[in-house]
Design an enzyme around this catalytic site. Structure first.
Site, PDB file in Angstrom:
ATOM      1  CB  SER A 133      -1.028   0.034   1.197  1.00 36.32           C
ATOM      2  OG  SER A 133      -1.746   1.081   1.310  1.00 36.32           O
TER       3      SER A 133
ATOM      4  NE  ARG B  96      -3.249  -7.229  -3.040  1.00 38.57           N
ATOM      5  CZ  ARG B  96      -4.612  -7.891  -3.674  1.00 38.57           C
ATOM      6  NH1 ARG B  96      -4.738  -7.809  -4.864  1.00 38.57           N
ATOM      7  NH2 ARG B  96      -5.391  -8.571  -2.663  1.00 38.57           N
TER       8      ARG B  96
ATOM      9  CB  THR C 256      -5.045   1.159   6.081  1.00 41.46           C
ATOM     10  OG1 THR C 256      -4.438   0.997   5.145  1.00 41.46           O
ATOM     11  CG2 THR C 256      -4.620   0.303   7.232  1.00 41.46           C
TER      12      THR C 256
ATOM     13  CB  CYS D  52       0.603  -8.965 -16.395  1.00 48.27           C
ATOM     14  SG  CYS D  52       1.798  -9.640 -15.327  1.00 48.27           S
TER      15      CYS D  52
ATOM     16  CB  CYS E  57       2.254 -14.201 -10.529  1.00 47.63           C
ATOM     17  SG  CYS E  57       0.913 -13.870  -9.792  1.00 47.63           S
TER      18      CYS E  57
ATOM     19  CB  CYS F 235      -0.982  -7.223  -8.782  1.00 51.98           C
ATOM     20  SG  CYS F 235      -1.225  -7.352 -10.448  1.00 51.98           S
TER      21      CYS F 235
ATOM     22  CB  CYS G  13      -4.265 -11.497 -15.337  1.00 50.95           C
ATOM     23  SG  CYS G  13      -3.940 -12.340 -13.724  1.00 50.95           S
TER      24      CYS G  13
END
Lengths: 248, 312, 532
Positions: free
Chosen positions: C51, C297, C333, C478, C501, C504, C507
């Protein structure tokens, strides 16, 4: 027979190592910590020996900070019976570690001590050999195969020349190489059970082990990056250049 | 100050790692560099050690128990020999790594592993974290320095006039609890990828499993091991255990030839300690050229057959 | 098939993020005897957490009042806010929207914070199991009630057959299962479909956020300085912007968010982030520094109108697994933590899941979400209409009588207009040189021998229809370079570099045919984020 396995808490092998800008060490804040992978292999071997009825008890030992209890708990979840943490916030040198382990060995009287060939942080590859010397017992380093028969261990070692087999009388120290086995996955119920297994915490000061003389680390630095060489135009030029470098 | 080096050998020949350890010792500024040969029937070995450049004297410990390099047997002899020396070096091979820590513990001294730079007689550098960091060490000058010498960091010394050979006999009881059983040299036609001195690797540029044979042909010509990039493994050109790089094998051959490998950082971390890197790729902007000692831009399907022909 | 091993808990929480851990901690505070199990796919708590992050401390103060004294991770009090509109050569200062005033807030590494919260939860007696992903939801015989979660198998070969160390994943059963997987959780997605939880809400929308942590030369940063930018290099019709947060010890968190409702199939979010870093006002900040870690992410942007029903028989969906993030504030958050704490309080008082959704909507967090509901969708028509709408909504405090609509991100791509995508990018000098180099700093790792966890239902579609219509946008959206179209002697095929990968989920969201399904790989696989 008891088997003692030493587990070191190290920065996980997936973590990218970064030297601090002031050269005082590597930045490990927030980094994932794990059991030294070679030690995990040593523990797996100990557990397999126990499962084959060659040993009755597997004790895992770590020397490290309070947080090293996590790694010992993982060892207990894998199947070790009990754990000992020699608590020390300062890193100990290999010889110091060997002296500490020797003290524990004298108290526990194991038939076998298994540990990784080296820790992936300091890459020393010394502690097992040093313990064997202090203990006056055989050592079998770089083990890729271990067979116990009566009072003898037959160990295959991965040496530069190939595979060497030696026979050692027990008790002995064996250090594991990568190909000895593939450690098991920990199961969730075993993690819960591990919380109830005995974990004995002993402050380092109480062991009465004198720290040996050591070299001081003056500075840490990052390795020099590789530089680009030059481009050649033809196969002949390439072969000439390789011969000049003495690699052909 | 005097340095003692323990020679590594296979019973017949001295290993070049010994000459590399002598090279490291030559940078210490010591008055004498002695080499000890622990062997059984080791006169010829001692003679090989005696002609290494910079060696002052060879100590030969000829004894039946020394026929095979068993740490438990060698360590007490070395500890006794080391008396009076300021430095004790062994090569950082499986031999040195096995034996020297046992010696150090007997002597109650710390040991430096993989010494890579000599900055002074008590001032060194060594790699940690798989070479991702280097530490500078200052050792107490009043006590002997014990170190294994990282072979890749020092070029072997040459040969010169023969130094005197002295045969020593030590009155030491040696343990019988450790016994040599057998040594099985590397089997197979090709050297093991992990320990090979030369490696030829192929990447996605090969285009197919069939074409990957070119890599094997060149490797066989050079007595090299075969490696592959992850892209080549993922595409099915080569099996998983040939993968070189972050998630494959980390290797340090003297010669690494990359065929059709673009050189992603994940691959490069696997070869960062290689001696000479050769890159053959048709893309002049491929990152592999930024680390290659020798680069050849072009079609590997033309270049490799030429190489094969000229290497005959 | 043999019966799987089972374990029973009162409450099972899937995901050790801010929502799941806040829920676990609150439950234990309310009822110390309760058995609570938290499973987490990362090998360590916080290992997959990424984050910005500037957080509002209110919920944390309420949950763990001692955090201000005891929290040891990265935590820098916000000092100065700045909001700028970039063009290619320079920038213009913009007035600070009220939601972006950060006085009293903190810049943290959410990964650090989550790791610390996990310790607090364990100290309270929560059973926490990192390295154990849920692989599927378990239902009762009627299929109408969630009974728990099955844990993924370990040690499978690539073809799915058991390997030498095969360990069957067990079934974790619970009276209540709380799903807190974060944005686009793969079990949450399954639940939304199974129970039609989105029947009364609008499609969820998302963004992709990429972040880098840099170590910079001395004296370049003013710790606590918070910069947000919009505009260049984003096309005018694409939502997004940057965040640049000055931490302590000469460290800088820099990141970029691109709304996944973008229309141009040729767009490359990663490339936009890298271009942004080369803006004349940003580049001097970074030059001479080095990257410490990177990651990416997806984040939820749908807000109030896209929130699915958060309760169902036997289970709750909390935090960004439902989608509680406040987009105009760019903060999730505090919302996630509130939804977790509220879930705990609701379960403790009501002993049932029913009613949680209404309770959340009526709570302070729900009202906060309602107030800002029209701001993000206003940008669907572009930057300037969006800004005008945002000003109006802000002025009225969200009391406009309408609610703007959201559209499913995967339906927004326009087919290629005949030309191929331009793959030439302006030169750049700052690292990372490409996506693979970026992934290296994410320290991502997947045991190579396991089955590919990115399931592409129909690979023929990739080679034919998708290539023709959109030129395979997966190869561009991606951020980790997982998807490649490779042409070799075997012909053209989709190459899935699953080991790259970073989890996140882009895709799974953006693929125009919804042909890609993200599933959980072997436990502990994935990125190993450090201080992100």
């Amino acid at each position: 027979m008891k088997i003692l396995v030493a587990l070191k808490r190290v920065v996980d092998y997936n973590v990218r190592i970064q030297v601090k800008p002031d050269g005082s060490g590597v930045a490990v804040e927030g980094a994932k910590m794990s059991i030294n992978p070679f030690d995990e292999i040593a523990l797996e071997e100990a557990l397999r020996l126990k499962e084959a009825d060659k040993a009755e008890e597997v004790i895992v030992v770590s020397i490290g900070p309070e947080a090293a209890q996590q790694q010992l708990r993982t060892g207990l979840a894998m199947g070790a019976d009990r754990a000992i943490l020699v608590q020390s916030d300062e890193a100990v040198s290999p010889l110091h570690a060997a002296r500490i382990l020797h003290t524990l060995v004298q108290a526990e009287q194991p038939g076998l001590v298994l540990l990784g060939k080296q820790a992936i942080d300091d890459d020393s590859n010394q502690t097992g050999q040093m313990l064997a010397a202090l203990w006056g017992r055989p050592q079998a380093t770089f083990a890729s195969k271990v067979a116990l028969e009566g009072e003898t261990a037959t160990v295959t070692r991965e040496v530069d020349a190939g595979l060497e087999t030696i026979a050692v009388d027990l008790p002995a120290v064996i250090t594991s190489d990568l190909r000895l086995n593939e450690p098991r996955f920990v199961k969730l119920p075993d993690i819960m059970k591990a919380k109830r297994k005995p974990l004995d915490i002993r402050p380092l000061e109480e062991l009465g082990v004198t720290p040996p003389p050591a070299c001081q680390i003056v500075r840490w630095r990052a390795p020099e990056p590789r530089q680009a060489g030059h481009k050649v135009e033809t196969v002949d030029e390439l072969l000439t250049a390789l011969k000049e470098r003495g690699v052909l | 100050m005097r340095c003692l080096i323990i020679a590594e050998h296979d019973g017949q020949n001295l290993n070049t790692a010994t000459a590399r350890a002598v090279a490291a010792a030559s940078q210490l500024g010591v008055e004498a560099i002695d080499v000890a040969v622990l062997a059984h029937g080791g006169q010829a070995l001692a003679e090989q050690a005696a002609i290494l450049e910079g060696v002052s004297q060879v100590l030969l410990l000829d004894r039946e128990e020394n026929a095979h390099p068993l740490a438990a047997v060698l360590a007490p002899q070395i500890a006794a020999l080391a008396e009076g020396y300021s430095h004790l070096f062994m090569p950082s091979t499986t031999f040195g790594k096995d034996v020297l820590p046992r010696v150090a513990a007997l002597m109650g001294l710390p040991q430096i592993s993989d010494l890579m730079t000599v900055k002074g007689p008590h001032h060194f550098e060594r790699p940690v974290y798989a070479g991702n960091a280097i530490i500078e060490l200052q050792c107490p000058p009043e006590q002997p320095v014990l170190a294994t010498v990282r072979t890749a960091s020092f070029k072997p010394v040459g040969t010169g006039d023969a130094a005197p050979i002295e045969t020593r006999a030590l009155e030491i009881d040696l343990p019988g609890h450790t016994r040599f059983v057998a040594l099985e040299a590397d089997a197979g036609d090709r050297p093991d990828l992990q320990s090979a001195e030369r490696v030829v690797s192929g990447g996605r540029g090969l285009g197919s499993e069939e074409n990957f044979r070119l890599v094997e042909q060149l490797a066989d010509k050079l007595h090299a091991a075969v490696g592959a990039s992850r892209a080549a493994v993922d595409a099915g050109y080569a099996p998983n255990d040939l993968q070189v790089g972050q998630t494959g094998k980390i290797i340090a051959p003297e010669l690494y030839i990359a065929l059709g490998i673009s050189g992603a950082i994940q691959h490069l971390t696997g070869i960062k300690d290689a001696g000479t890197i050769v890159a053959i790729n048709k893309d002049p902007d491929a990152p592999i050229f930024e680390v290659a000692d020798l680069g050849l831009v072009g079609d590997l399907f033309e270049i490799v057959p030429q190489l094969l022909e000229k290497l005959d | 098939m043999s019966e799987r091993e089972q374990m029973q808990f009162q409450t099972l929480i899937v995901g050790a993020g801010p929502a799941g851990l806040a829920c676990a901690i609150r439950l234990k505070q309310l009822d110390p005897e309760q058995e609570i199990c938290v499973i987490e796919k990362a090998a360590v708590p916080g290992g997959h957490t990424l984050s910005g992050a500037v957080i509002e401390p209110g919920p944390l103060d309420a949950l763990l009042p001692h955090w201000r004294e005891q929290y040891p991770g990265i935590c820098v009090p916000a000092q100065r806010d700045e909001f700028r509109l970039l063009n290619a050569r320079g920038s213009r200062k913009l007035p600070l929207p009220p939601g972006m005033k950060n006085h009293g807030n903190f810049i943290v590494s959410l990964g650090n914070l989550v790791a610390w919260m996990a310790e607090q939860a364990e100290a309270l007696g929560v059973e926490l199991f990192p390295g154990f992903p849920g692989s599927e939801v378990l239902f009762d015989e009627s299929g109408q009630r969630v009974t728990g979660v099955r844990i993924g198998d370990m040690g499978l070969n690539a073809d799915g057959s058991p390997g030498p160390n095969y360990t069957e994943g067990m079934d974790l059963l619970a009276e209540t299962t709380i799903f807190a997987e974060g944005c686009r959780g793969h079990l949450g997605k399954q639940l939304i479909r199974h129970f039609r939880l989105d029947a009364d809400s609008q499609p969820q929308t998302y963004g992709i956020g990429m972040k880098e942590l840099w170590q910079l030369p001395e004296q370049r940063l003013e710790a606590g300085h918070i910069l947000h930018t919009i505009g260049w290099p984003l096309p005018g019709d694409t939502y997004g912007g940057s965040f640049v947060y000055a931490l302590d010890d000469n460290r800088l968190a820099i990141g970029f968010v691109v709304g996944l409702d973008y229309a141009d199939p040729c767009l490359e979010p990663f490339e936009l982030f890298q271009q942004f870093k080369h803006h004349p006002e940003i580049r001097p900040l970074l030059e001479g520094g080095e990257i410490l870690s990177t990651g990416a992410r997806a984040l939820v942007e749908g807000g109030w109108q896209s929130l699915p029903r958060m309760d169902m028989p036997g289970a709750l969906l909390i935090g960004d697994d439902a989608g509680t993030l406040n987009v105009p504030k760019i903060k999730g958050t505090h919302m996630a933590m509130q939804s977790g704490m509220l879930a705990a309080e609701h379960l403790h008082e009501q002993q049932q899941t029913t009613g949680y959704h209404q309770r959340f909507l009526a709570s302070a967090a729900g009202k906060e979400l309602h107030r800002v509901r029209n701001i993000r969708p206003g940008f669907h028509k572009g930057l300037w209409p969006g800004m005008a709408n945002a000003a109006l909504e802000t002025l009225l405090g969200g009391r406009t009588p309408w609610t703007l609509h959201n559209h499913a991100d995967h339906e927004q791509l326009h087919p290629l207009a005949g030309q191929p995508c331009n793959t030439q990018h302006p030169a750049r000098s700052l690292p990372p040189r490409d996506r693979l180099a970026s992934v290296y700093f994410a320290a991502t790792e997947h045991e190579e021998s396991q089955p590919v966890h990115l399931k592409v239902a129909d690979t023929e579609l990739c080679i034919n229809q998708c290539r023709e219509q959109y030129a395979n946008p997966c190869t561009r959206f991606c951020p980790a370079g997982v998807y490649e179209m490779v042409e070799d002697e075997q012909g053209l095929r989709l190459q899935i570099n699953a080991a790259n990968c970073v989890h996140c989920k882009t895709c799974d969201i953006k693929d125009p045919y919804q042909n890609i399904h993200w599933t959980a790989p072997e436990g502990g696989s994935g990125p190993n984020y450090q201080n992100l």
